[in-house]
Design an enzyme around this catalytic site. Structure first.
Site, mmCIF file in Angstrom:
data_model
loop_
_atom_site.group_PDB
_atom_site.id
_atom_site.type_symbol
_atom_site.label_atom_id
_atom_site.label_comp_id
_atom_site.label_asym_id
_atom_site.label_seq_id
_atom_site.Cartn_x
_atom_site.Cartn_y
_atom_site.Cartn_z
ATOM 1 C CG HIS A 1 -4.522 2.917 93.400
ATOM 2 N ND1 HIS A 1 -3.971 1.977 92.734
ATOM 3 C CD2 HIS A 1 -5.316 2.243 94.443
ATOM 4 C CE1 HIS A 1 -4.715 0.876 93.021
ATOM 5 N NE2 HIS A 1 -5.400 0.990 93.855
ATOM 6 C CG ASP B 1 -7.033 -4.887 98.378
ATOM 7 O OD1 ASP B 1 -7.329 -4.026 97.733
ATOM 8 O OD2 ASP B 1 -5.944 -5.382 98.464
HETATM 9 N N1 LIG Z 1 -13.129 2.232 93.550
HETATM 10 C C1 LIG Z 1 -12.237 1.484 92.613
HETATM 11 C C2 LIG Z 1 -11.312 0.714 93.028
HETATM 12 C C3 LIG Z 1 -10.522 1.497 94.199
HETATM 13 C C4 LIG Z 1 -9.139 0.478 94.568
HETATM 14 C C5 LIG Z 1 -8.776 0.719 95.985
HETATM 15 C C6 LIG Z 1 -7.943 -0.130 96.494
HETATM 16 O O1 LIG Z 1 -8.132 -1.174 97.164
HETATM 17 N N2 LIG Z 1 -6.687 0.015 96.007
HETATM 18 O O2 LIG Z 1 -5.399 -0.778 96.357
HETATM 19 ZN ZN LIG Z 2 -6.305 -2.584 96.677
#
Ligand SMILES: NCCCCCC(=O)NO
Ligand SMILES: [Zn+2]
Ligand SMILES: [Mg+2]
Length: 343
Positions: A159, A284
């Site tokens: 991200h 995930d």
């Molecule tokens: N707190 C909002 C979601 C953060 C996503 C983290 C993640 O697994 N990104 O791949």
């Molecule tokens: Zn993720």
């Protein structure tokens, strides 16, 4: 397959995550990496190496100098400003405001972040640097002749933009890895993001380039983080047009559907004819993940690894998300074992 792991990941041990108006125990917790490491050992996946130190240069091939300097000093600035909690961004550049970097630490934290879900405390800098070194060490192994290597990165990275942290990410380990391949003479590199969430940072970093193909399968951003990027009409711009591919899916998507997108991605990768592949591996996508909404099962990760191997490319896996800690070890290592032929 060799695994690269740094005990320094545990220097990132924030106590807060702002979620639903509450400060909760962070989903992105140290036990994630320790559980995966235990499974690597239990399955005798291969040698486990600590990372080499690559310094800031390869990081700055992807991230701006201002951003890197900010991450290095922000905790000391925050404490010097009299703050008593962990760093949590509260102010951002709203529509119609100025895109300039202010002096005040609250302004600087907002300028360099994309959300409030990623607290920072003492040790975050050290852990993020170690995570980038883990990825670069795996890249060196593959550039040195290994068919594949597992960069057990924590904190994750996909991200992170050139100058933005958030979504639990600080340095974009997958992008840093892809750029390292390019800097070592690999003409074309593909990044395949199979994490549940869109790899917004990786997309943004390479969006105007045709030498790095970026592909992500993910939950529909209309419904889930990162909310503001990851739609299927984002195909790249300028030189990069046609070199970004987003494949979003709705809630409850099972592997039988998700794997159709994987097939599309693999065909695009084959057409691109890269000389190396970086897989941003989040698990995930798992059916029991607490913050996601796909329905992949543990055995699906064996199939996923097998399909990635069929691309026939030198491959670096960078660990990204996955928050069902009981299952994360089996799921992540299943990808590696599937890659190596386990069914
Ligand atoms: N707190 C909002 C979601 C953060 C996503 C983290 C993640 O697994 N990104 O791949
Ligand atoms: Zn993720
Ligand atoms: Mg993804």
């Amino acid at each position: 397959m060799k695994t690269v792991f740094s005990p320094l990941h545990s220097r990132r041990h924030v106590k807060t995550e702002l979620d639903g108006g509450l400060l909760i125990e962070p989903h992105e917790k140290p036990s994630r990496a320790e559980t995966i490491l235990a499974r690597v050992r239990d399955q005798a996946l291969g040698e486990i190496l600590e990372p080499e130190e690559f310094g800031l240069e390869p990081i700055k091939r992807v991230h701006t100098d201002d951003y890197v300097s900010f991450l290095e000093t922000c905790w000391d600035e925050w404490v010097a400003d009299g703050k008593r909690g962990e760093i949590i961004p509260t102010f951002w550049i709203g529509r119609g405001m100025r895109h300039r970097l202010p002096k005040d630490i609250d302004g600087r934290v907002g300028y360099f972040s994309l959300g409030a879900d990623t607290s920072i405390s003492e040790g975050t800098w050290e852990a993020a640097r170690a995570s980038a070194n883990v990825a670069l060490t795996a890249q060196k192994l593959v550039a040195g002749g290994e068919r594949a290597a597992f960069a057990l990165c924590r904190p994750p990275g996909h991200h992170a933009h050139a100058d933005l942290f958030g979504g639990y990410c600080f340095f974009n380990n997958a992008a840093i890895t892809a750029q390292a391949f390019r800097d070592q003479g690999y003409q074309r590199v593909a990044v395949l993001d199979v994490d549940f969430h869109h790899g917004n940072g990786t997309q943004a970093i390479f969006y105007h380039r045709s030498d790095v193909l970026t592909i992500s399968l993910h939950g529909d951003p209309d419904l889930v983080f990162p909310h503001f990027l990851g739609f299927d009409d984002e195909i790249g711009e300028g030189e990069g047009e046609g070199f970004n591919l987003n494949i979003p899916y709705p809630p409850n998507t099972p592997y039988s559907v998700w794997s159709q997108g994987l097939e599309t991605a693999c065909q695009r990768i084959a057409q691109f004819q890269p000389e190396a592949l970086v897989v941003a591996l989040g698990v995930d996508t798992f059916e029991d993940d607490p913050i996601s909404f796909f329905k992949l099962t543990s055995s699906d990760y064996l199939t996923l690894g097998q399909r990635i191997e069929q691309l026939g490319l030198p491959t670096v896996f960078t660990m990204e998300g996955g928050y069902d800690v009981d299952a994360i070890g089996v799921n992540a290592v299943n990808v590696m074992q599937g890659f190596e032929g386990k069914r």
